[in-house]
Design a protein around this motif. Structure first.
Motif, PDB file in Angstrom:
ATOM      1  N   SER A  16      72.822  51.069  25.240  1.00  0.00           N
ATOM      2  CA  SER A  16      73.089  52.587  24.744  1.00  0.00           C
ATOM      3  C   SER A  16      72.044  52.774  23.491  1.00  0.00           C
ATOM      4  CB  SER A  16      74.625  52.376  24.148  1.00  0.00           C
ATOM      5  OG  SER A  16      74.726  51.420  22.968  1.00  0.00           O
TER       6      SER A  16
ATOM      7  N   ASP B 252      68.882  54.136  21.906  1.00  0.00           N
ATOM      8  CA  ASP B 252      67.756  55.097  22.226  1.00  0.00           C
ATOM      9  C   ASP B 252      66.563  54.472  22.138  1.00  0.00           C
ATOM     10  OD1 ASP B 252      66.115  56.996  22.826  1.00  0.00           O
ATOM     11  OD2 ASP B 252      66.779  58.602  21.242  1.00  0.00           O
ATOM     12  N   SER B 253      66.083  54.145  23.173  1.00  0.00           N
ATOM     13  CA  SER B 253      64.534  53.358  23.340  1.00  0.00           C
ATOM     14  C   SER B 253      63.494  54.435  22.590  1.00  0.00           C
ATOM     15  CB  SER B 253      64.100  53.201  24.605  1.00  0.00           C
ATOM     16  OG  SER B 253      64.060  54.473  25.483  1.00  0.00           O
ATOM     17  N   LYS B 254      63.646  55.540  22.182  1.00  0.00           N
ATOM     18  CA  LYS B 254      62.702  56.511  21.728  1.00  0.00           C
ATOM     19  C   LYS B 254      62.655  56.032  20.146  1.00  0.00           C
ATOM     20  CE  LYS B 254      63.310  60.640  24.628  1.00  0.00           C
ATOM     21  NZ  LYS B 254      63.591  62.103  24.551  1.00  0.00           N
ATOM     22  N   LEU B 255      63.845  55.630  19.493  1.00  0.00           N
ATOM     23  CA  LEU B 255      63.634  55.095  18.045  1.00  0.00           C
ATOM     24  C   LEU B 255      62.688  53.672  18.155  1.00  0.00           C
ATOM     25  CD1 LEU B 255      67.382  55.371  17.348  1.00  0.00           C
ATOM     26  CD2 LEU B 255      65.367  56.902  16.525  1.00  0.00           C
TER      27      LEU B 255
ATOM     28  N   THR C 175      66.818  47.877  16.381  1.00  0.00           N
ATOM     29  CA  THR C 175      67.642  47.290  17.599  1.00  0.00           C
ATOM     30  C   THR C 175      68.800  46.696  17.477  1.00  0.00           C
ATOM     31  OG1 THR C 175      65.721  47.282  18.911  1.00  0.00           O
ATOM     32  CG2 THR C 175      67.681  46.580  19.783  1.00  0.00           C
TER      33      THR C 175
END
Length: 228
Positions: free
Chosen positions: A116, A118-121, A140
């Protein structure tokens, strides 16, 4: 008031469950991260192996531990010979059995929380020069705190109720491996001890319910803090 026998079983159950969770947590985080973030050959097999304790009879898990980690087992004999460490018929073995049974629940909760995030962060941090380890520790991991808390306390509650693998691997030894479920089993087998069994049943329900309520409370608090 709790009797000395009940206090002994309760304290041993808490010690076993806490140790099971603490020693399982680092490996659970690693496995959850691999399953959530990486693609590799054998990923489905690894996922199945991790979740295998959920579908195997606990007695089977206890037997596998006995032949592998027992003093005469393939791994246990080496541990005893080299380090003098023996898991069979000891509370450490009870913690090992409880940790294995509860491990899939912990991994699943942490994995869902990781997925859940956000991989953009994470990508933004890496473009600014942060190493993968720093990204994981500073971004993370903090964002997965609700899943960590939920998985940890859920595994703790499951460890408290472990019976089949424990009695198969470490037997039912007073003050050594006799946790709450095993103490209750002893009373069930004893004629005229229905009241004592009922008291232990009530204690188990109260402790497990308290753990679940605390888990829900901590998870909501963590989610609110992350939302700020």
């Amino acid at each position: 008031m709790l009797s000395e026998y009940e206090i002994s079983a309760l304290l041993l159950s808490l010690k076993v469950s806490v140790c099971a969770v603490l020693f399982s947590l680092p490996l659970a985080i690693i496995m959850a991260w691999l399953l959530a973030r990486r693609q590799f050959p054998g990923k489905q097999l690894l996922d199945s192996l991790i979740h295998l304790p959920l579908v195997l009879p606990p007695v089977v898990i206890g037997y596998l531990l006995l032949i592998s980690m027992g003093r005469q087992g393939a791994i246990g004999s080496r541990l005893y010979e080299w380090f003098g460490l023996s898991f069979s018929f000891s509370w450490q073995g009870a913690a090992l059995a409880a940790g294995i049974v509860a491990f899939p629940l912990m991994v699943r909760a942490i994995r869902l929380s990781l997925e859940s995030v956000d991989s953009k962060l994470e990508q933004a941090a890496r473009t600014l020069g942060a190493s993968p380890l720093k990204v994981f520790i500073t971004i993370t991991l903090p964002l997965t705190i609700p899943g960590l808390l939920a998985g940890t306390i859920l595994a703790f509650a499951r460890s408290l109720g472990e019976f089949g693998a424990t009695i198969t691997f470490v037997s039912n030894i007073p003050d050594e491996t006799r946790t709450l479920p095993l103490a209750m089993f002893s009373f069930i087998e004893t004629p005229g001890a229905e009241a004592e069994a009922a008291r232990l049943c009530l204690i188990s329900i109260v402790v497990a319910l308290a753990a679940l309520l605390i888990s829900e409370r901590l998870t909501r608090m963590a989610q609110k803090r992350l939302a700020l």
